[in-house]
Design a protein around this motif. Structure first.
Motif, PDB file in Angstrom:
ATOM      1  N   PHE A  88      -5.273  -3.943   6.851  1.00 55.90           N
ATOM      2  CA  PHE A  88      -5.733  -2.553   6.766  1.00 55.90           C
ATOM      3  C   PHE A  88      -4.632  -1.652   6.199  1.00 55.90           C
ATOM      4  O   PHE A  88      -4.885  -0.511   5.842  1.00 55.90           O
ATOM      5  N   VAL A  89      -3.416  -2.187   6.130  1.00 56.97           N
ATOM      6  CA  VAL A  89      -2.264  -1.405   5.670  1.00 56.97           C
ATOM      7  C   VAL A  89      -2.133  -1.445   4.146  1.00 56.97           C
ATOM      8  O   VAL A  89      -1.805  -0.447   3.509  1.00 56.97           O
ATOM      9  N   SER A  90      -2.416  -2.616   3.547  1.00 58.93           N
ATOM     10  CA  SER A  90      -2.118  -2.818   2.115  1.00 58.93           C
ATOM     11  C   SER A  90      -2.731  -1.761   1.209  1.00 58.93           C
ATOM     12  O   SER A  90      -2.091  -1.332   0.238  1.00 58.93           O
ATOM     13  N   SER A  91      -3.948  -1.330   1.523  1.00 57.68           N
ATOM     14  CA  SER A  91      -4.623  -0.360   0.644  1.00 57.68           C
ATOM     15  C   SER A  91      -4.110   1.063   0.845  1.00 57.68           C
ATOM     16  O   SER A  91      -4.566   1.979   0.158  1.00 57.68           O
ATOM     17  N   ALA A  92      -3.161   1.240   1.785  1.00 57.18           N
ATOM     18  CA  ALA A  92      -2.666   2.600   2.053  1.00 57.18           C
ATOM     19  C   ALA A  92      -1.166   2.736   1.758  1.00 57.18           C
ATOM     20  O   ALA A  92      -0.564   3.739   2.135  1.00 57.18           O
ATOM     21  N   VAL A  93      -0.561   1.721   1.127  1.00 61.91           N
ATOM     22  CA  VAL A  93       0.878   1.763   0.848  1.00 61.91           C
ATOM     23  C   VAL A  93       1.124   1.528  -0.654  1.00 61.91           C
ATOM     24  O   VAL A  93       0.221   1.106  -1.383  1.00 61.91           O
ATOM     25  N   SER A  94       2.382   1.772  -1.075  1.00 66.24           N
ATOM     26  CA  SER A  94       2.730   1.585  -2.493  1.00 66.24           C
ATOM     27  C   SER A  94       2.763   0.114  -2.865  1.00 66.24           C
ATOM     28  O   SER A  94       2.459  -0.253  -3.999  1.00 66.24           O
ATOM     29  N   GLY A  95       3.197  -0.740  -1.924  1.00 66.21           N
ATOM     30  CA  GLY A  95       3.284  -2.163  -2.219  1.00 66.21           C
ATOM     31  C   GLY A  95       3.618  -2.968  -0.978  1.00 66.21           C
ATOM     32  O   GLY A  95       3.938  -2.395   0.073  1.00 66.21           O
ATOM     33  N   THR A  96       3.530  -4.286  -1.126  1.00 62.29           N
ATOM     34  CA  THR A  96       3.742  -5.197   0.011  1.00 62.29           C
ATOM     35  C   THR A  96       4.754  -6.265  -0.375  1.00 62.29           C
ATOM     36  O   THR A  96       4.709  -6.799  -1.492  1.00 62.29           O
ATOM     37  N   ILE A  97       5.660  -6.573   0.568  1.00 65.48           N
ATOM     38  CA  ILE A  97       6.640  -7.654   0.377  1.00 65.48           C
ATOM     39  C   ILE A  97       6.475  -8.608   1.548  1.00 65.48           C
ATOM     40  O   ILE A  97       6.600  -8.189   2.711  1.00 65.48           O
ATOM     41  N   SER A  98       6.181  -9.863   1.272  1.00 63.30           N
ATOM     42  CA  SER A  98       5.969 -10.782   2.392  1.00 63.30           C
ATOM     43  C   SER A  98       6.429 -12.180   2.027  1.00 63.30           C
ATOM     44  O   SER A  98       6.453 -12.572   0.850  1.00 63.30           O
ATOM     45  N   GLY A  99       6.823 -12.919   3.053  1.00 62.39           N
ATOM     46  CA  GLY A  99       7.122 -14.331   2.876  1.00 62.39           C
ATOM     47  C   GLY A  99       8.588 -14.664   2.688  1.00 62.39           C
ATOM     48  O   GLY A  99       8.927 -15.834   2.504  1.00 62.39           O
ATOM     49  N   PHE A 100       9.464 -13.673   2.760  1.00 62.67           N
ATOM     50  CA  PHE A 100      10.882 -13.923   2.496  1.00 62.67           C
ATOM     51  C   PHE A 100      11.730 -13.921   3.769  1.00 62.67           C
ATOM     52  O   PHE A 100      12.950 -13.765   3.697  1.00 62.67           O
ATOM     53  N   GLY A 101      11.072 -14.067   4.921  1.00 59.01           N
ATOM     54  CA  GLY A 101      11.810 -14.046   6.177  1.00 59.01           C
ATOM     55  C   GLY A 101      12.490 -12.697   6.358  1.00 59.01           C
ATOM     56  O   GLY A 101      11.990 -11.658   5.896  1.00 59.01           O
ATOM     57  N   ALA A 102      13.674 -12.706   7.005  1.00 58.83           N
ATOM     58  CA  ALA A 102      14.379 -11.441   7.253  1.00 58.83           C
ATOM     59  C   ALA A 102      14.711 -10.734   5.943  1.00 58.83           C
ATOM     60  O   ALA A 102      14.869  -9.506   5.912  1.00 58.83           O
ATOM     61  N   ARG A 103      14.792 -11.488   4.862  1.00 63.08           N
ATOM     62  CA  ARG A 103      15.103 -10.880   3.554  1.00 63.08           C
ATOM     63  C   ARG A 103      13.990  -9.931   3.086  1.00 63.08           C
ATOM     64  O   ARG A 103      14.230  -9.068   2.247  1.00 63.08           O
ATOM     65  N   SER A 104      12.779 -10.088   3.633  1.00 62.96           N
ATOM     66  CA  SER A 104      11.704  -9.137   3.276  1.00 62.96           C
ATOM     67  C   SER A 104      12.139  -7.706   3.584  1.00 62.96           C
ATOM     68  O   SER A 104      11.771  -6.758   2.866  1.00 62.96           O
ATOM     69  N   TYR A 105      12.908  -7.523   4.676  1.00 65.85           N
ATOM     70  CA  TYR A 105      13.372  -6.177   5.042  1.00 65.85           C
ATOM     71  C   TYR A 105      14.336  -5.638   3.979  1.00 65.85           C
ATOM     72  O   TYR A 105      14.272  -4.467   3.604  1.00 65.85           O
ATOM     73  N   ILE A 106      15.246  -6.498   3.521  1.00 65.53           N
ATOM     74  CA  ILE A 106      16.246  -6.068   2.533  1.00 65.53           C
ATOM     75  C   ILE A 106      15.543  -5.733   1.211  1.00 65.53           C
ATOM     76  O   ILE A 106      15.839  -4.713   0.567  1.00 65.53           O
ATOM     77  N   LEU A 107      14.587  -6.573   0.827  1.00 68.97           N
ATOM     78  CA  LEU A 107      13.814  -6.302  -0.394  1.00 68.97           C
ATOM     79  C   LEU A 107      13.008  -5.016  -0.234  1.00 68.97           C
ATOM     80  O   LEU A 107      12.845  -4.238  -1.183  1.00 68.97           O
ATOM     81  N   GLY A 108      12.533  -4.774   0.986  1.00 71.67           N
ATOM     82  CA  GLY A 108      11.811  -3.526   1.276  1.00 71.67           C
ATOM     83  C   GLY A 108      12.713  -2.317   1.087  1.00 71.67           C
ATOM     84  O   GLY A 108      12.294  -1.284   0.545  1.00 71.67           O
ATOM     85  N   ILE A 109      13.963  -2.437   1.526  1.00 72.35           N
ATOM     86  CA  ILE A 109      14.918  -1.332   1.359  1.00 72.35           C
ATOM     87  C   ILE A 109      15.178  -1.090  -0.133  1.00 72.35           C
ATOM     88  O   ILE A 109      15.235   0.050  -0.592  1.00 72.35           O
ATOM     89  N   GLU A 110      15.306  -2.177  -0.892  1.00 69.04           N
ATOM     90  CA  GLU A 110      15.509  -2.035  -2.344  1.00 69.04           C
ATOM     91  C   GLU A 110      14.318  -1.293  -2.969  1.00 69.04           C
ATOM     92  O   GLU A 110      14.501  -0.399  -3.806  1.00 69.04           O
TER      93      GLU A 110
END
Ligand code: DQA
Length: 154
Positions: free
Chosen positions: A116-138
């Motif tokens: 329900f979140v994907s259609s309300a955000v700019s983009g999604t990052i998933s599957g990279f373990g804890a690195r998803s957070y770092i990629l999210g910050i980028e």
């Protein structure tokens, strides 16, 4: 004071480290918070990092991010698959918002395939373990940099 980058975490993410480590890895949420703070600092960003198991508290925090934050990174955890109210809260804010997941929900059980979140955000990052957070910050950093400057009111 510069507006912080909000990093919000939904239910059961307080259990990272011991929760299904074969899926979510061995880093605790405190480890992830420390890595996020370090990476954000390198980019000149301050973070406000939170976790809650309660849907209403998460929605309040999304609204607060919309008022006080420069951007939002959200791991909605299970609420991403269930919460229309979370979708509505995200639609109501205008700062850049990014959905992240440690795992790759699309490769897991069918009930995790819808967000329900994907259609309300700019983009999604998933599957990279804890690195998803770092990629999210980028991603957040790039979106903040390209966002139009706030309008001055005379
Ligand atoms: C999760 C994936 C969700 O499907 C799950 O309910 C979670 C964690 C992730 O980070 O991989 O709690 O958001």
């Amino acid at each position: 004071m510069a507006r912080p980058l909000f990093i919000l975490n939904g239910p059961n993410l307080n259990l990272l480290g011991t929760r299904e480590p074969e899926i979510y890895g061995s880093a605790t949420l405190a480890d992830i918070e420390a890595a996020c703070a370090e990476h954000a600092k390198m980019l000149g960003l301050a973070i406000d990092f939170r976790q809650t198991n309660h849907e209403g508290v998460l929605i309040d925090a999304v609204q607060e991010a919309g008022r006080e934050g420069s951007a939002l990174i959200l791991n909605p955890a299970g609420f991403g698959h269930t919460s229309v109210a979370l979708h509505d809260a995200l639609k109501a804010i205008t700062i850049p918002a990014i959905e992240i997941h440690l795992s790759q929900p699309a490769a897991r059980e069918a009930f995790r395939h819808h967000s329900f979140v994907s259609s309300a955000v700019s983009g999604t990052i998933s599957g990279f373990g804890a690195r998803s957070y770092i990629l999210g910050i980028e991603a957040a950093h790039a979106l903040i940099a390209s966002a139009p400057a706030p309008q001055r009111t005379a």
